[in-house]
Enzyme design. Structure first.
Site, PDB file in Angstrom:
ATOM      1  CG  HIS A  16      -1.999   1.038   1.143  1.00  0.00           C
ATOM      2  ND1 HIS A  16      -1.793   2.328   1.544  1.00  0.00           N
ATOM      3  CD2 HIS A  16      -3.272   0.973   0.686  1.00  0.00           C
ATOM      4  CE1 HIS A  16      -2.909   3.023   1.356  1.00  0.00           C
ATOM      5  NE2 HIS A  16      -3.816   2.222   0.834  1.00  0.00           N
ATOM      6  CD  GLU A  88      -2.392   2.035  -3.150  1.00  0.00           C
ATOM      7  OE1 GLU A  88      -3.365   2.348  -2.461  1.00  0.00           O
ATOM      8  OE2 GLU A  88      -1.292   1.767  -2.660  1.00  0.00           O
ATOM      9  N   GLY A  94      -6.937   9.831  -1.086  1.00  0.00           N
ATOM     10  CA  GLY A  94      -7.296  10.759  -0.031  1.00  0.00           C
ATOM     11  C   GLY A  94      -7.229  12.218  -0.431  1.00  0.00           C
ATOM     12  N   GLY A 155     -11.241   3.148   0.191  1.00  0.00           N
ATOM     13  CA  GLY A 155     -10.607   3.653   1.399  1.00  0.00           C
ATOM     14  C   GLY A 155     -11.576   4.441   2.244  1.00  0.00           C
ATOM     15  N   GLY A 156     -11.416   5.761   2.246  1.00  0.00           N
ATOM     16  CA  GLY A 156     -12.192   6.647   3.111  1.00  0.00           C
ATOM     17  C   GLY A 156     -13.692   6.505   2.977  1.00  0.00           C
TER      18      GLY A 156
END
Length: 170
Positions: A16, A88, A94, A155-156
């Site tokens: 990641h 990614e 983000g 994710g978020g």
């Protein structure tokens, strides 16, 4: 790996961007973790992607190729079906920015092509290549409509129940 298995996990995320940037994990460490995870019986989600500086310098495919080749170095054909690759782009994580469906598809098609060279065309077709980078309910449909995007690493948005459910239903 044994702790994850004891906790009931069947998948592990390796490589990641936060592990690469915050903890200085290099391709060699990521490869060792990938091999150890597969050997222990875990399925691996191998994350790869370029920074904004690398994208703007025209190095996207060079970075992806290096991370993919090094991350899967010495991983046998028999184990590749237990690996998913998550593209990614670091510049989209983000940040509220996301790759356009066209940009993401271009990267995913390149990854699938490289997997075909590393293993075989049929093996590459079996590997799930997922997109991770500011996935939201608003952009998921466009992303997953592309032929080489097999899903999303959320994710978020997964922290907000309504958003996550909307992504799942897409």
């Amino acid at each position: 790996a044994s702790m994850l298995l004891d906790a009931g996990c069947s998948y592990v995320i390796v490589g990641h961007s936060e592990r690469r940037s915050m903890f200085g994990e290099k391709d060699r460490q990521i490869n060792l973790k990938t091999g150890a995870s597969l050997e222990a019986g875990l399925n691996v989600i191998l994350c790869i992607g370029e920074t904004l500086d690398e994208r703007e310098a025209g190095k996207t495919f060079k970075v992806i190729k290096r991370q993919l080749n090094q991350g899967l170095k010495n991983i046998p054909m028999g184990d590749i079906s237990r690996v998913a690759v998550a593209y990614e782009p670091v510049w989209a994580i983000g940040t509220g920015r996301t790759a356009t469906p066209c940009q993401a598809e271009e990267a995913h098609a390149f990854i699938r092509s490289e997997l075909g060279k590393m293993y075989s065309g049929s093996a590459a077709a079996q590997v799930r290549i997922i997109y991770g980078g500011s996935v939201t309910p608003d952009n998921i449909k466009g992303l997953i409509s592309e032929p080489d995007i097999d899903g999303a690493l959320v994710g978020g948005a997964s922290l907000d129940l309504d958003s996550f459910v909307r992504i799942i239903r897409s």
